[in-house]
Enzyme design. Structure first.
Site: not given
Ligand code: G6P
Length: 607
Positions: A2, A27, A74, A100-101, A480, A484, A487, A503, A602
């Site tokens: 948000c 974001r 959001w 927000n929150g 990772e 990716k 996501e 396993h 984000k």
């Molecule tokens: C969100 C983002 C990710 C990020 C994670 C942690 O889920 O979409 O890309 O890795 O938050 O964010 P930070 O800002 O703490 O690295």
């Protein structure tokens, strides 16, 4: 997540609010809204979907007035609909709130308000705030907000206006960031300083449990006892970098290509003649470093994967035991407190709610807390005892790329610093520095695999499941790579330690389930090749990320993506590049919104 933008001053508010929200779009959000005031009336406009929808609504039905508040939402409580979008008005339309929150006790408060006859117009937790503030409002908005917040449990970054107080915006913060902007045209309130670039010249970060009162000419900040507090004023330029996309079709691709540069920035000026690294803001001298007996690394998402690489790095270079824990788990654990434990939070944004909570809990337990963070001036950067900035510039693509490689780079430098106070000789330290200095060029070389990645992406874009397999340093990179892909392309992907797939996950393997192997030359190369055989024997297609010029891998793999050779402990940085590109190209082929993937944010500022 948000976003909040508020304005009061000497120009029309709605263009400022729309532009501010546009800068926060990256974001992640699913509805947007604003309310402006002309003194006699509040003008509410809100809409589910992209900001462009709100823009159209405001163009068709202008929101006049020189003060107002706005929001990108959001969804947490209640679906992404017009009625749940912020701002929320009180029953008599005299108070408007964006938030927000999460208000954790909203159900109890809602029940009480309903019993008193209040009719709710949304399913959100936020709406209770507008009714509560309205209930306590007697001509002083700041006082009413403070009284209402006394009844609330949860977290908030809040902006509020009242019809009866033209030109006044009130803000409050507990857990969700809020910043005041000071500009030639008036005062601003935002959840992130980047919304205010070009509008404000100075910024003031609100602390937890502080409230503020802005009008066009003055701002006042008060603590929870209502006493005025002095909060430092910062120059906004220091907090912002280049957030333009240039000629790249997406921010994510631009950020992938920036990595040779961002890695060089992370290292610039941080090595010294003693064959070690040094960091301006670490606040941990050699004597204290020698007393470190254990490091707990805590993070979320991609930052968590970087921390996992950090575990291998610290073990090898610094001989210090490391525990890596999801921040969302760590914050509720009760780990034994032993002296000599340092808690290291990794975060791109510096605002992730769980990581912040884990850091605060660690401080409460008396641990030394450090942060590796990208966003200058963010809450975690300010609250940690010391830390290292990534200097990667703003990361706009929701899927983190350059922050990951910079985090691994900074972790390597930190491991070097710790190692050099222990067992690493000057010659060994110098070798690490030389290896690190060669890294940007290796990453530039790795980017040359892009055309091959495009071919591989075209071949496998229709897959519905993909396995990512790696061992040792490359196991976190497999996680990772899988993250990716899921996501941004919404294709199911699993990352696994290559040998562990026997396993369970191997049951998924068939001719439609490709496996991406991380197989550059190194200590476990032969072992990885055996794991590759096991997949081939079951008819699974194999995509291998391998050392350029390798003659064994092509004989087994269906497709090979070459990367340059680097020492094993730096392979995570180089091997991440093709996986970032692969996810990107597949997402583009699938027609996905790469920079703003569905459901994701984000910066995750709720628990
Ligand atoms: C969100 C983002 C990710 C990020 C994670 C942690 O889920 O979409 O890309 O890795 O938050 O964010 P930070 O800002 O703490 O690295």
């Amino acid at each position: 997540m948000c976003g909040i933008v508020g304005f009061t001053g000497r120009r029309e508010a709605s263009p400022v609010l729309l532009e501010g929200l546009r800068r926060l779009e990256y974001r992640g959000y699913d509805s947007a809204g604003m309310v402006t005031s002309t003194g006699d009336d509040l003008h509410l406009r809100k809409k589910a979907g992209r900001l462009a929808e709100l823009g159209k609504l405001v163009a068709a039905h202008p929101a006049p007035g020189r003060h107002g508040i706005s929001h990108t939402r959001w969804a947490t409580h209640g679906g992404a609909t017009d009625r749940n979008a912020h701002p929320h008005l009180s029953a008599n339309n005299d108070i408007a709130v964006v938030h927000n929150g999460v208000i954790e006790n909203f159900a109890t408060l809602k029940h009480q308000l309903r019993a008193d006859g209040v009719v709710f117009r949304s399913d959100t937790d936020t709406e209770v705030l507008s009714h509560l503030i309205s209930r306590y409002y007697q001509g002083d908005l700041l006082a009413a907000v403070t009284t209402a917040l006394g009844l609330v449990k949860g977290t908030y970054g809040l902006a509020v206006i009242a019809k009866a107080e033209p030109g006044v915006v009130v803000g409050a913060r507990l857990g969700s960031p809020l910043v005041i902007g000071i500009g030639p045209d008036g005062h601003y309130l935002a959840s992130d300083a980047s919304a205010l670039a070009g509008f404000a010249e100075k910024v003031v970060y609100l602390g937890d449990r502080q409230v503020c009162h802005l009008d066009g000419t003055e701002y006042v900040i008060r603590n929870q006892d209502f006493d005025p507090v002095d909060v430092p004023v910062h120059d906004i330029a220091r907090y912002l970098g280049d957030a333009e996309r240039g000629d790249f079709p997406h921010f994510m691709l631009k950020e992938i290509y920036e990595q040779p540069e961002t890695l060089a920035n992370a290292m610039r000026g941080r090595f010294d003649a003693d064959a070690t690294a040094h960091f301006g803001g670490l606040n941990l001298g050699a004597r204290q470093v020698r007393q470190v007996e254990r490091v707990i690394m805590t993070a979320c998402g991609t930052s968590y994967h970087a921390a996992m690489v950090g575990e291998y790095l610290f073990e090898e270079l610094a001989r210090v035991p490391v525990e890596v824990e999801y921040a969302s788990e760590f914050r509720y654990r009760n780990p034994p407190v032993d002296r000599g434990t340092v808690v290291l939070a990794l975060t791109q944004s510096g605002e992730t709610a769980d990581t912040l909570a884990a850091l605060r809990e660690s401080k409460r337990l008396g641990h030394t807390t450090l942060a590796i963070c990208n966003t200058v001036g963010s809450t975690i950067a300010r609250e940690a005892d010391g830390g290292v900035y990534l200097r990667a510039g703003p990361e706009i693509g929701v899927a983190s790329t350059k922050a990951f490689t910079s985090q691994v780079c900074v972790l390597t430098m930190l491991a070097l610093y710790l190692g050099r106070t222990r067992h690493l000789s000057g010659a060994q330290g110098q070798r690490v520095i030389d290896d690190l200095r060669a890294l940007p060029a290796a990453v530039r070389k790795a980017l040359e695999c892009h055309d091959q990645v495009k071919r591989v992406a075209a071949k496998y874009a229709a897959a519905r499941n993909v396995l990512y397999l790696g061992r040792q340093y490359l196991y976190p990179v497999a996680l990772e790579g899988a993250l990716k892909l899921k996501e941004i392309s919404y294709i199911h992907a699993e990352g696994y330690p290559a040998a562990e797939m026997k396993h369970g996950p191997i049951a998924l393997v068939d001719e439609n389930t490709p496996s991406v192997f991380l197989a550059p030359r190194g200590n476990v190369f032969d072992k990885v090749m055996s794991n590759m055989q096991e997949i081939k024997a079951r008819g699974g297609p194999v995509i291998a990320v391998a050392s350029a010029g390798d003659d064994e891998v092509p004989a087994l793999a269906d497709d090979v993506i070459p990367i340059p050779d680097v020492p094993e402990y730096l392979q995570p940085v180089v091997a991440a590049i093709p996986l970032q590109l692969l996810a990107y190209e597949i997402a583009v082929l699938c027609g996905c919104d790469v920079d703003k993937p569905r459901n994701l944010a984000k910066s995750v500022t709720v628990e």
